[in-house]
Design a protein around this motif. Structure first.
Motif, PDB file in Angstrom:
ATOM      1  N   ASP A 195       0.813  -1.209   0.000  1.00 50.82           N
ATOM      2  CA  ASP A 195       0.000   0.000   0.000  1.00 50.82           C
ATOM      3  C   ASP A 195       0.850   1.264   0.000  1.00 50.82           C
ATOM      4  O   ASP A 195       0.336   2.356   0.237  1.00 50.82           O
ATOM      5  N   GLY A 214      -0.004   3.905  -3.023  1.00 48.66           N
ATOM      6  CA  GLY A 214      -1.337   4.440  -2.801  1.00 48.66           C
ATOM      7  C   GLY A 214      -1.415   5.314  -1.568  1.00 48.66           C
ATOM      8  O   GLY A 214      -2.103   6.341  -1.570  1.00 48.66           O
ATOM      9  N   ALA A 215      -0.703   4.920  -0.506  1.00 53.11           N
ATOM     10  CA  ALA A 215      -0.725   5.709   0.726  1.00 53.11           C
ATOM     11  C   ALA A 215      -0.174   7.105   0.489  1.00 53.11           C
ATOM     12  O   ALA A 215      -0.731   8.102   0.965  1.00 53.11           O
ATOM     13  N   GLU A 253      -9.142   2.565   2.134  1.00 51.56           N
ATOM     14  CA  GLU A 253      -9.345   1.147   2.364  1.00 51.56           C
ATOM     15  C   GLU A 253      -9.793   0.436   1.097  1.00 51.56           C
ATOM     16  O   GLU A 253      -9.443  -0.724   0.875  1.00 51.56           O
ATOM     17  N   CYS A 308      -6.798  -0.394  -0.762  1.00 52.77           N
ATOM     18  CA  CYS A 308      -6.049  -1.476  -0.112  1.00 52.77           C
ATOM     19  C   CYS A 308      -6.727  -2.835  -0.256  1.00 52.77           C
ATOM     20  O   CYS A 308      -6.180  -3.840   0.191  1.00 52.77           O
ATOM     21  N   LYS A 311      -8.228  -5.808  -4.720  1.00 51.68           N
ATOM     22  CA  LYS A 311      -7.237  -4.755  -4.638  1.00 51.68           C
ATOM     23  C   LYS A 311      -6.976  -4.178  -6.018  1.00 51.68           C
ATOM     24  O   LYS A 311      -6.856  -4.895  -7.005  1.00 51.68           O
ATOM     25  N   VAL A 326       2.015   3.079   7.285  1.00 55.07           N
ATOM     26  CA  VAL A 326       0.660   2.881   6.776  1.00 55.07           C
ATOM     27  C   VAL A 326      -0.344   2.905   7.929  1.00 55.07           C
ATOM     28  O   VAL A 326      -1.443   3.451   7.802  1.00 55.07           O
ATOM     29  N   ARG A 375      -3.537   5.373   8.349  1.00 54.40           N
ATOM     30  CA  ARG A 375      -4.911   4.917   8.611  1.00 54.40           C
ATOM     31  C   ARG A 375      -5.504   5.647   9.811  1.00 54.40           C
ATOM     32  O   ARG A 375      -6.641   6.127   9.765  1.00 54.40           O
TER      33      ARG A 375
END
Length: 334
Positions: A52, A55-56, A104, A107, A137, A268, A272
């Motif tokens: 991730d 994307g994060a 999410e 993910c 995903k 990560v 979150r």
């Protein structure tokens, strides 16, 4: 780890002879260079899809811009967000709220239907054994590009690509074999048309065909590792007061001076938790504002304690990206 099918195809590609007279002809050599370029991009996109990390970073950067926390525009992240927003963000546009839910989905999260309507299923740690999570995903390698055609169709145009070549949605139904297609559309004319379609992938300020995904991945890794290190140094001071007293996750208590804890997985988790905090703050803030006030530009000034982790991420990203040039992330033209 690369998929088995990719490894097998790479073995076939590497086993071909490349030093005989046939391989030295300009036409074949050009095809080989195109194949190398396609494979580099496809493998690179698969690597960006793993985990991730990429994307994060894009989701963090978008959140910083949406919240207007005086985050300077960073050219390389601006280009990456524009190029991949249709894949990174559910809904194909930059989210202005519900940051944690949309992250999410990237993910591998799923949507579940409840009595009150659609609700997003959150997973603080993706379950590797969960089939729905694994296959839902988002994969960056599924972008509509010529490299995808090369990989999945062995350089034979797919039905969708033939439709683009001929502007006829029923072309494949009408001509059932490639021999019939090439009889109707001579290869020379087809290649010229294909060139017109594919050329935009190589031109412009940030063309996908020239993207050095490995350099992009390294940048994202550096950003996430720097975030983990910064949160380790600050400890609970990086979070709103009182979080340590309400059963908050152990990530708030990253042991200082222990190198193994400075890793992407920890960063990560910080992302979150931060997004969940901000979403909760946005929901409360929206109740006291008009529906048209979606920018929340003053929120961080009115709630500085709640915005601590956001500011930490803003400063860390700016520090890591300082001096980075867009051309550093593109393969150089020969």
């Amino acid at each position: 780890m690369m998929p088995v099918v990719m490894i097998l195809k790479l073995d076939v590609l590497l086993s071909d002879k490349v030093f005989d007279l046939y391989s030295q002809s300009p036409w074949v050599t050009g095809s080989q260079m195109a194949a190398i370029s396609d494979w580099s991009l496809f493998v690179g996109l698969e690597l960006l899809s793993e985990g991730d990390c990429f994307g994060a970073v894009i989701h963090i950067y978008n959140m910083l811009q949406q919240l207007d926390v005086e985050c300077k525009r960073i050219p390389i992240l601006e280009h990456l967000q524009t190029l991949f927003k249709s894949k990174v963000f559910a809904g194909r546009s930059e989210p202005q709220r519900s940051f944690s839910s949309i992250f999410e989905l990237f993910c591998g999260g799923a949507k579940i239907l409840q009595a009150q309507g659609v609700r997003l299923l959150h997973r603080s740690k993706p379950k590797e054994t969960c089939v729905s999570s694994k296959f839902s995903k988002i994969s960056l390698a599924e972008m509509h590009s010529s490299t995808t055609q090369s990989f999945f169709h062995l350089y034979m145009p797919s039905a969708k690509f033939w439709t683009r070549l001929t502007d006829n949605p029923r072309i494949v139904q009408r001509y059932t074999t490639h021999e019939n297609l090439f009889a109707q559309f001579p290869p020379s004319d087809t290649i010229r048309r294909a060139e017109e379609i594919i050329r935009p992938e190589y031109e412009g300020a940030f063309p996908i065909a020239r993207l050095n995904c490995f350099a992009v991945l390294r940048l994202c890794q550096d950003i996430m590792l720097a975030i983990a290190a910064r949160f380790q140094v600050l400890g609970t001071a990086a979070w709103p007061p009182g979080m340590e007293d309400i059963g908050s996750p152990s990530v708030l208590h990253i042991p200082s001076g222990i190198e193994p804890y400075v890793k992407i997985e920890v960063a990560v988790k910080c992302v979150r938790i931060t997004m969940i905090l901000i979403d909760g703050l946005l929901d409360g803030y929206a109740l006291t504002r008009k529906r048209s006030d979606v920018g929340y530009s003053k929120m961080w000034k009115e709630h500085p304690d709640a915005m601590r982790p956001v500011v930490v991420m803003r400063d860390t990203i700016a520090e890591v990206c300082e001096g980075k040039k867009v051309e550093d992330f593109l393969w150089k033209s020969m």
